[in-house]
Scaffold this motif. Structure first.
Motif, PDB file in Angstrom:
ATOM      1  N   PHE A 197       4.458  -4.400  -6.955  1.00 57.04           N
ATOM      2  CA  PHE A 197       5.138  -3.995  -5.726  1.00 57.04           C
ATOM      3  C   PHE A 197       5.155  -5.082  -4.653  1.00 57.04           C
ATOM      4  N   ALA A 198       4.852  -6.316  -4.975  1.00 52.97           N
ATOM      5  CA  ALA A 198       4.675  -7.329  -3.927  1.00 52.97           C
ATOM      6  C   ALA A 198       5.953  -8.070  -3.554  1.00 52.97           C
ATOM      7  N   ASN A 199       7.021  -7.910  -4.283  1.00 54.79           N
ATOM      8  CA  ASN A 199       8.320  -8.619  -4.186  1.00 54.79           C
ATOM      9  C   ASN A 199       8.248  -9.919  -4.991  1.00 54.79           C
TER      10      ASN A 199
ATOM     11  N   VAL B 202      13.166   2.127  -2.062  1.00 52.77           N
ATOM     12  CA  VAL B 202      14.014   1.321  -1.170  1.00 52.77           C
ATOM     13  C   VAL B 202      13.777   1.713   0.284  1.00 52.77           C
ATOM     14  N   GLY B 203      13.631   3.009   0.544  1.00 52.02           N
ATOM     15  CA  GLY B 203      13.399   3.453   1.915  1.00 52.02           C
ATOM     16  C   GLY B 203      12.124   2.897   2.497  1.00 52.02           C
ATOM     17  N   LEU B 204      11.039   2.926   1.704  1.00 49.88           N
ATOM     18  CA  LEU B 204       9.765   2.382   2.180  1.00 49.88           C
ATOM     19  C   LEU B 204       9.851   0.876   2.422  1.00 49.88           C
ATOM     20  N   VAL B 205      10.542   0.182   1.543  1.00 52.97           N
ATOM     21  CA  VAL B 205      10.663  -1.276   1.697  1.00 52.97           C
ATOM     22  C   VAL B 205      11.426  -1.616   2.967  1.00 52.97           C
ATOM     23  N   LEU B 206      12.549  -0.965   3.169  1.00 46.59           N
ATOM     24  CA  LEU B 206      13.362  -1.290   4.340  1.00 46.59           C
ATOM     25  C   LEU B 206      12.650  -0.918   5.634  1.00 46.59           C
ATOM     26  N   GLU B 207      11.991   0.214   5.651  1.00 47.84           N
ATOM     27  CA  GLU B 207      11.234   0.598   6.842  1.00 47.84           C
ATOM     28  C   GLU B 207      10.075  -0.366   7.075  1.00 47.84           C
ATOM     29  N   GLY B 208       9.411  -0.765   6.002  1.00 53.43           N
ATOM     30  CA  GLY B 208       8.253  -1.644   6.136  1.00 53.43           C
ATOM     31  C   GLY B 208       8.616  -3.035   6.602  1.00 53.43           C
ATOM     32  N   THR B 209       9.696  -3.583   6.095  1.00 54.36           N
ATOM     33  CA  THR B 209      10.081  -4.927   6.532  1.00 54.36           C
ATOM     34  C   THR B 209      10.526  -4.909   7.984  1.00 54.36           C
TER      35      THR B 209
ATOM     36  N   ALA C 257      19.528   5.330   0.433  1.00 49.97           N
ATOM     37  CA  ALA C 257      18.408   4.776   1.205  1.00 49.97           C
ATOM     38  C   ALA C 257      18.886   3.690   2.159  1.00 49.97           C
ATOM     39  N   SER C 258      19.787   2.876   1.711  1.00 53.39           N
ATOM     40  CA  SER C 258      20.297   1.799   2.563  1.00 53.39           C
ATOM     41  C   SER C 258      21.082   2.362   3.738  1.00 53.39           C
ATOM     42  N   THR C 259      21.896   3.380   3.480  1.00 56.98           N
ATOM     43  CA  THR C 259      22.686   3.997   4.548  1.00 56.98           C
ATOM     44  C   THR C 259      21.788   4.670   5.577  1.00 56.98           C
ATOM     45  N   ALA C 260      20.712   5.293   5.117  1.00 54.84           N
ATOM     46  CA  ALA C 260      19.820   6.021   6.027  1.00 54.84           C
ATOM     47  C   ALA C 260      18.888   5.115   6.806  1.00 54.84           C
ATOM     48  N   SER C 261      18.701   3.885   6.363  1.00 52.98           N
ATOM     49  CA  SER C 261      17.717   2.999   6.981  1.00 52.98           C
ATOM     50  C   SER C 261      18.223   2.429   8.305  1.00 52.98           C
ATOM     51  N   ALA C 262      17.277   2.232   9.204  1.00 51.24           N
ATOM     52  CA  ALA C 262      17.607   1.563  10.474  1.00 51.24           C
ATOM     53  C   ALA C 262      17.701   0.056  10.298  1.00 51.24           C
TER      54      ALA C 262
ATOM     55  N   ASP D   3       0.834  -1.213   0.000  1.00 51.90           N
ATOM     56  CA  ASP D   3       0.000   0.000   0.000  1.00 51.90           C
ATOM     57  C   ASP D   3       0.863   1.255   0.000  1.00 51.90           C
ATOM     58  N   ALA D   4       1.914   1.257   0.801  1.00 48.79           N
ATOM     59  CA  ALA D   4       2.793   2.431   0.867  1.00 48.79           C
ATOM     60  C   ALA D   4       3.470   2.680  -0.474  1.00 48.79           C
ATOM     61  N   LEU D   5       3.902   1.614  -1.130  1.00 46.08           N
ATOM     62  CA  LEU D   5       4.548   1.763  -2.429  1.00 46.08           C
ATOM     63  C   LEU D   5       3.563   2.247  -3.484  1.00 46.08           C
TER      64      LEU D   5
END
Length: 751
Positions: free
Chosen positions: A598-600, A621-628, A669-674, A585-587
């Motif tokens: 967008f489902a992977n 990428v940011g939304l995916v990493l945050e969402g997972t 995006a990868s560097t900024a992600s938690a 949904d976010a994507l």
């Protein structure tokens, strides 16, 4: 002979058992003897008794019973009608007569009966062990009882085995779910089975005590019920003694002179007709070696522009490294002159232990260097490459210093490793071809690399299971651990041999190599290309990231390409799970053109990638990493695949460097992600020189950002598997070392 109250066997009693087995045509312990030995080591066996012919069954054994024929020539009892299951004690006279007849028809003489209580109902499991020269005990566990060689659902390890390693072996079995009680079946007591195997093959298990003349063991079947794991049959085969692992260890060496040599001697160059040694000197000169080159020659004054010295004994200062390309018969004498002067000698000459007529020559060489205090690399190899030292046996060698160290049994393949590896993006610390490894071993070099802060990743090309076993033990004992990748030669089924046991018959090289690699926590690959892909990823990525997941996210343009990528990952045991609705949904809320998946895998057309000139990738990428992360199943790896030809041909003229901005966006995006995630990149071309040049440039830029780049999905899939396996291996080793340290501290405090 009762098997109910045995005592732990002494060395003398074991020798007596071996002598008795040798006197029998079968060459085996009797089953009663074998079970008494098992029971003495805490392994559960049925209550039973050995009866002479005509003896009655003792009252303490409870019906139903199992009756087995005893004969000095009988190996496979069932095949000769020598087993009856579920009988009562009053049936023994009849069964004895029937067995006498059936064995006689098969050419055997019945000499007694083994009568036992029937084990509780459960699953049939085989556990066995077979000795291999220079390796020790290879241990097998599998399902199937008499059908083990039909189903071949088996796993191997090498003793000694720890309980977690045994549990991992059981985890390799396709039928483990059956043991766990699938479809309402009995759930096997797996802790009991693990304990049984540990008592057999653990650090202080029965295998560690057996004489070298005991060469094969089959416990088949072991009946694993809900409450017990019972060895219902036991076969111990005696033969010619098989030597165990090499225990001789060379004195600890300082490998500094090898990896940072300042004075190099060359033996074998000609003053008249250039040869292999002359070419080696030219390589040093052309590669920019800044140390001193000392040609050793009894007559010529100069060779390749450098003044000569008559022999190693005449050298005025110590020599770090010598390259020896003399005829084999002259090598030992030449090195003897270097006593007290030479640290390392690499003998590239052949004709030593690799051929039967050279075995004595190699023994002489080993004795010579040992007496002279020289460490020997080889013989029968090509040389040593050290990037930082500009030392190489390869013309126009890749000399950018890196953190990947490779040890190769093959000289010729070590050249390919350097060439293919450099083309794949690997910067090497060193590549050493060890040939026959008569002195300096692969295991010793592995230990040196583990202690060397300049080395972060270790690659191995090995052809010998004996050497692999030494490396395994070195890694297990080392206080620190680094990623290790293995390319193994000789992995065919031809390594198995004729054997009296199921275990021996199934212990082929094709099974032992994967078993050794799994037990050692090494990534095993099948080709030079896979070797380079795995090493490239491991040397490029930041492996200190605390990765917790094991799934993969695919992101790129081309739906069909994504399907092929998912297939390649699946073959390597990597999953691409569908995203939860919250991520999808976010994507979909992003301001992008229609036509996306967008489902992977995340499949997006070139038009979507063009949004923000390519910077839309940072949002995706940011939304995916945050969402997972929020979903509780963070992805360990994200593979972005880009068809550079399509993207730049369709978008380059109007939007410029879209591909470059996508790559940079993914990195940001990868560097900024938690969520710690390893990023990989697959760049596909269209066959044109123009696109190939673009890919070369993008590859360099991506690697500068810490992202490994691959030309195909299959390469990235291998890399993803290697990164996951090595992250787990390094983490598990660190946790085990921490636990051991904490336990030792607790004991010391308590005392």
């Amino acid at each position: 002979m009762s098997v109910e109250t045995p005592q732990r066997s002494s060395e003398a009693s074991l020798s007596n058992l071996v002598a008795a087995a040798r006197s029998r045509d079968s060459g085996m312990f009797t089953e009663a003897e074998g079970k008494a030995l098992l029971a003495a080591h805490g392994i559960d066996v049925p209550a039973g008794v050995h009866l002479e012919l005509g003896q009655t069954c003792p009252d303490h054994l409870r019906d139903p019973l199992v009756v087995k024929a005893v004969s000095p020539t009988l190996v496979h009892k069932s095949d000769a009608g020598g087993v009856r299951v579920g009988v009562t004690s009053d049936e023994l006279p009849r069964i004895e007569n029937e067995m006498r007849v059936s064995l006689a028809e098969a050419g055997h003489e019945l000499t007694g009966l083994l009568v036992e209580e029937l084990a509780p109902a459960g699953h049939e499991v085989i556990v066995g062990a077979v000795r291999s020269p220079g390796i020790g005990w290879n241990v097998m566990v599998g399902l199937g009882g008499i059908l083990v060689e039909v189903f071949e659902d088996i796993a191997f390890g090498t003793a000694p085995l720890k309980k977690p390693q045994i549990a991992d072996m059981l985890g390799q079995l396709k039928g483990k779910k059956v043991l766990e009680g699938a479809r309402g079946e009995i759930a096997a007591n797996l802790p009991k089975l693990i304990d049984l195997i540990h008592r057999l093959a653990g650090p202080e298990g029965l295998l560690s005590e057996l004489p070298e003349e005991v060469i094969e063991i089959d416990l088949n079947p072991i009946i694993v019920s809900e409450t017990r794991a019972v060895a219902a049959d036991a076969r111990f085969l005696v033969g010619d003694a098989i030597p165990g692992p090499r225990t001789e260890v060379a004195a600890a060496s300082d490998f500094g002179p090898l990896f940072n040599p300042r004075r190099v001697a060359v033996l074998g160059a000609s003053g008249k007709k250039p040869n292999m040694a002359n070419r080696y000197i030219r390589n040093l000169q052309d590669n920019g070696f800044t140390g001193t080159i000392i040609p050793i020659h009894p007559a010529a004054e100069t060779i390749e522009g450098s003044p000569t010295v008559a022999n190693l004994g005449a050298v005025d200062e110590p020599v770090d490294y010598a390259y020896i390309a003399l005829p084999g018969s002259r090598v030992a004498e030449a090195l003897a002159a270097g006593a007290g002067k030479l640290h390392f000698a690499q003998v590239v000459s052949s004709g030593f232990g690799e051929v039967a007529e050279g075995i004595e020559l190699e023994a002489e060489l080993k004795a010579t260097v040992r007496a002279a205090g020289i460490r020997l690399i080889g013989p029968n190899c090509l040389g040593t490459h050290v990037s930082a030292a500009h030392l190489s046996f390869v013309p126009e060698a890749p000399l950018t210093p890196g953190s990947t160290a490779v040890i190769s049994q093959s000289g010729g393949l070590s050249v390919d490793i350097l060439r293919v590896g450099a083309a794949s993006g690997i910067d090497f610390h060193s590549v050493i071809s060890i040939g026959n490894s008569a002195d300096v071993s692969a295991a010793e070099l592995v230990r040196a690399h583990l202690d060397n802060d300049e080395v972060e990743v270790i690659g191995l090309y090995l052809e010998s299971l004996v050497i692999a076993a030494e490396v395994l033990r070195t890694l297990e004992a080392a206080p620190t651990r680094k990623p290790v990748v293995l390319l193994a030669g000789g992995r065919t089924a031809g390594g198995s041999r004729a054997a009296s046991s199921h275990t021996g018959a199934l212990a082929g090289n094709h099974r032992l190599w994967p078993a050794f690699a799994r037990q050692a926590g090494i990534t095993l690959v099948d080709s030079l290309s896979d070797f380079a892909s795995a090493l490239h990823a491991l040397s490029t990525l930041d492996l200190s990231k605390p990765i917790t997941g094991d799934d993969v996210v695919l992101f790129g343009n081309g739906g069909g390409a994504s399907v092929l990528a998912a297939d390649a990952l699946d073959r390597e045991g990597k999953a691409t799970p569908t995203f939860p609705d919250s991520i999808v949904d976010a994507l979909e809320d992003l301001d992008v053109p229609p036509g996306n998946g967008f489902a992977n895998p995340i499949d997006v057309p070139a038009g979507t990638l063009a949004v923000k000139g390519g910077d839309i990738a940072e949002d995706i990428v940011g939304l995916v990493l945050e969402g997972t992360e929020l979903a509780g199943s963070p992805a360990a790896t994200m593979i972005t695949h880009l068809n550079v030809g399509i993207i730049q041909r369709n978008l380059g003229e109007s939007l410029g460097d879209v591909t470059g901005r996508i790559i940079e966006s993914v990195a940001r995006a990868s560097t900024a992600s938690a969520t710690p995630t390893q990023q990989m990149l697959v760049l596909k071309g269209d066959g044109s020189d123009e696109t190939a040049a673009l890919i070369d440039d993008y590859t360099k830029r991506a690697r500068g950002l810490g992202i490994p780049v691959f030309p195909a999905f299959e390469d990235a899939a291998i890399a993803a598997r290697a990164v996951g396996e090595q992250h787990r291996a390094v983490t598990a080793h660190a946790e085990a070392a921490s636990h051991t340290k904490a336990t030792a501290h607790t004991k010391a405090t308590a005392s």
